[in-house]
Write an enzyme that holds these catalytic residues in place. Structure first.
Site, PDB file in Angstrom:
ATOM      1  CD  GLU A 269      -1.187  -0.699   3.639  1.00  0.00           C
ATOM      2  OE1 GLU A 269      -2.260  -1.263   3.410  1.00  0.00           O
ATOM      3  OE2 GLU A 269      -0.815  -0.322   4.760  1.00  0.00           O
ATOM      4  NE  ARG A 308       6.672  14.788   2.774  1.00  0.00           N
ATOM      5  CZ  ARG A 308       7.926  14.485   2.470  1.00  0.00           C
ATOM      6  NH1 ARG A 308       8.617  15.278   1.672  1.00  0.00           N
ATOM      7  NH2 ARG A 308       8.489  13.427   2.966  1.00  0.00           N
ATOM      8  CE1 TYR A 312       6.059  13.873   9.432  1.00  0.00           C
ATOM      9  CE2 TYR A 312       5.671  14.349   7.119  1.00  0.00           C
ATOM     10  CZ  TYR A 312       5.229  13.865   8.332  1.00  0.00           C
ATOM     11  OH  TYR A 312       3.968  13.368   8.426  1.00  0.00           O
ATOM     12  CB  CYS A 338       3.046  35.816  10.164  1.00  0.00           C
ATOM     13  SG  CYS A 338       3.116  37.220   9.055  1.00  0.00           S
TER      14      CYS A 338
HETATM   15  C1  PLP Z   1       0.551   6.345   5.248  1.00  0.00           C
HETATM   16  C2  PLP Z   1       0.326   4.931   5.096  1.00  0.00           C
HETATM   17  C3  PLP Z   1       0.814   4.264   3.961  1.00  0.00           C
HETATM   18  C4  PLP Z   1       1.614   4.937   2.885  1.00  0.00           C
HETATM   19  O1  PLP Z   1       2.897   5.313   3.310  1.00  0.00           O
HETATM   20  P1  PLP Z   1       3.956   5.898   2.275  1.00  0.00           P
HETATM   21  O2  PLP Z   1       5.162   6.167   3.068  1.00  0.00           O
HETATM   22  O3  PLP Z   1       3.368   7.164   1.698  1.00  0.00           O
HETATM   23  O4  PLP Z   1       4.159   4.915   1.206  1.00  0.00           O
HETATM   24  C5  PLP Z   1       0.537   2.918   3.862  1.00  0.00           C
HETATM   25  N1  PLP Z   1      -0.172   2.261   4.805  1.00  0.00           N
HETATM   26  C6  PLP Z   1      -0.650   2.872   5.907  1.00  0.00           C
HETATM   27  C7  PLP Z   1      -1.431   2.100   6.894  1.00  0.00           C
HETATM   28  C8  PLP Z   1      -0.427   4.229   6.089  1.00  0.00           C
HETATM   29  O5  PLP Z   1      -0.894   4.820   7.189  1.00  0.00           O
END
Ligand code: PLP
Length: 411
Positions: A269, A308, A312, A338
Site C-alpha cells: 500500500e 513537509r 519532518y 507569519c
Molecule cells: C501512510 C500509510 C501508507 C503509505 O505510506 P507511504 O510512506 O506514503 O508509502 C501505507 N499504509 C498505511 C497504513 C499508512 O498509514
C-alpha cells in the site's frame, strides 16, 4: 517530474511556462505517466506473486488521481471513513478498499465494516469489540507491530517500541484468546513500518517476523507489507531497490506459502512511492531579501501549502525554471507565512530574480494533501497531466472558501 528540453522546463511534455500562464501560481502539477511507471515497476518486481497494490490515498486525495489508479488496476488504502467514501465515489468496489484506522472509534469502524470494505485492526480492545459485534460474520486483518525501525526519522517510523501503531508481536497469545472466544476470522496479516525503508535487509527481517506470526492463523487470504518505500529526494539520493526487494521477498514469500500449505495474495500500500515524484509544486518569487546572514528568497507560498520541510525536515529539491542556465548561488528559501516557514537553508539554485518561477520536486505525496488555509490564504490549484494534455482538477480557492462554514452572529 521536470525535464529540460531546448532550454525550457517541461512537466509531462507541457512547458512550465504554459502551465503558469494558463493556471497562475502557486500550482501543484501531477503527471500520470510517472504514477504509471512507478506502479508498473512495483508490479513487475513482484510479478511471480499474486500481488495487489493499494494506493494509500492520504498521500494525494484528488478524486481524479484515485480514478486514475483504479483504471490501471490498483486498489485503495484508506485511514478514515471519509477516505473510504471518497474511494467509493471514485468507483472502487468495497472489496478493493482496505481501511486501516488508528485510534478511531468502534462506531466508525462498524460503519466501514457494513460498507463491505476490508478491515484492518491495530488494537486488541477494538478486536475484542469487533469480535463481539460481528463474530464470524465479518473477517478482519491484523496490523502487527514487528518492532523494527525501518527508516531514519522517528516521526515517520511506525514500527518502533513507542509507536502507537499496530498490535505488538508479543501480544499474539492475547489475540489468539480473543479469536477463539469471539470466533472472529482473521483473513490477513499486515505491517506498515513507516516511511523510508533504507535497507532491504531490515525490511526482510520484519517480513520474517510477519511470516512467523502468520503461521498462527490458518484462514489467511493475504499478507500485507504496507509501504515505506523510499524515493530519491536529492539528485545524488538513492531509493529503495525495488528489484532487489522483489527478488528476495518473493523467494521468502514463496517459501512461506509452501510451509503454510496454500498460495496467499501479497499486498502493498504505497503512497509516496506512487505519487511523490509525479508531483511538482510551482511558486513565484515575491522578493529577494539580503540580510546580514543570508539571501532569503521569499515565495508566494509557505507551510500552508507544503509543510513537509517544516514538519519532518524533509528535503525538496528546488529548481529555478525561469533561469535554467544561470550561475548557481546560495539561498535560503522561505514562505510568506507569519511563522518561520523555511523550505530550504543554504540551497544552491540557479541565479534567482524576483518574479522567477521555482519548482519544488517530489511534491506529489503529502503536499496538497496536508495544505491548509493558515493566514487565511487560499489553497493552490491542482493540474493533472495525462497523455500530453493538462487538466485543471481543483480550482484555486477564493474568499468564499475562507468564509464557508463560518456563521456570522449579531454581537
Ligand atoms: C501512510 C500509510 C501508507 C503509505 O505510506 P507511504 O510512506 O506514503 O508509502 C501505507 N499504509 C498505511 C497504513 C499508512 O498509514
Amino acid at each position: 517530474m521536470l525535464k529540460l528540453v531546448d532550454n525550457e522546463y517541461q512537466i509531462g511534455k507541457v512547458s512550465v511556462n504554459e502551465l503558469t500562464k494558463t493556471y497562475g501560481l502557486p500550482l501543484y502539477v501531477y503527471d500520470t505517466a510517472v504514477m504509471k511507471s512507478q506502479y508498473d515497476k512495483l508490479k513487475k518486481a513482484f510479478s511471480n506473486c499474486d500481488v495487489h497494490i493499494n494506493f494509500a490515498c492520504k498521500a494525494l486525495n484528488n478524486i481524479n488521481v484515485l480514478k486514475f489508479f483504479k483504471t490501471i488496476g490498483a486498489g485503495l488504502d484508506t485511514v478514515s471513513i471519509q477516505e473510504v467514501m471518497l474511494g467509493l465515489k471514485a468507483g472502487f468496489k468495497p472489496d478493493q478498499i482496505i481501511y486501516t484506522p488508528n485510534c478511531v472509534s468502534m462506531h466508525e469502524i462498524g460503519i466501514a465494516a457494513e460498507m463491505g470494505v476490508k478491515i484492518n485492526i491495530d488494537n486488541t480492545s477494538i478486536l475484542e469489540q469487533f469480535g463481539h459485534e460481528y463474530g464470524n460474520k465479518i473477517p478482519v486483518c491484523l496490523r502487527i507491530n514487528p518492532h523494527i525501525m525501518a527508516g531514519g526519522n522517528i516521526n515517520i517510523s511506525t514500527g518502533h517500541i513507542d509507536s502507537k501503531f499496530g498490535i505488538s508481536i508479543h501480544q499474539m497469545r492475547h489475540v489468539e484468546r480473543i479469536v477463539e472466544t469471539t470466533k472472529i476470522k482473521i483473513n490477513g496479516i499486515h505491517m506498515h513500518t513507516g516511511s523510508d525503508i533504507l535497507d532491504v535487509d531490515v525490511f526482510l527481517r520484519a517480513a520474517d517476523i510477519l511470516f512467523e506470526t502468520a503461521q498462527r492463523f490458518p484462514k489467511l487470504e493475504f499478507i500485507d507489507f504496507g509501504s515505506g518505500f523510499k524515493v530519491a529526494y536529492k539528485p545524488e539520493d538513492y531509493s529503495t531497490n525495488i528489484e532487489e526487494l522483489g527478488k528476495k521477498l518473493t523467494e521468502r514469500f514463496k517459501e512461506f506459502c509452501r510451509n503454510y500449505g496454500r498460495e496467499l495474495a501479497l499486498h502493498f500500500e504505497p503512497g509516496k512511492y506512487l505519487v511523490s515524484e509525479a508531483g511538482t509544486f510551482l511558486v513565484k518569487v515575491n522578493v529577494l531579501k539580503q540580510t546580514t546572514a543570508t539571501v532569503f528568497v521569499g515565495v508566494d507560498s509557505g507551510m500552508n501549502h507544503l509543510i513537509r520541510p517544516m514538519l519532518y525536515n524533509a528535503y525538496h529539491h528546488i529548481i529555478n525554471t525561469t533561469n535554467p542556465k544561470g550561475t548557481p548561488r546560495i539561498y535560503t528559501v522561505v514562505g510568506y507565512i507569519c511563522e518561520t516557514d523555511t523550505f530550504a537553508w543554504d540551497r544552491k539554485i540557479s541565479d534567482v530574480s524576483e518574479g522567477d518561477v521555482l519548482a519544488f520536486q517530489n511534491a506529489g505525496a503529502y503536499g496538497f494533501a496536508m495544505a491548509s488555509n493558515y493566514n487565511s490564504r487560499f489553497r493552490p490549484a491542482e493540474v493533472l497531466i495525462h497523455k500530453g494534455k493538462h487538466h485543471l482538477i481543483r480550482q484555486r480557492e477564493t474568499m468564499d472558501d475562507i468564509l464557508k462554514n463560518q456563521i456570522e452572529v449579531e454581537l
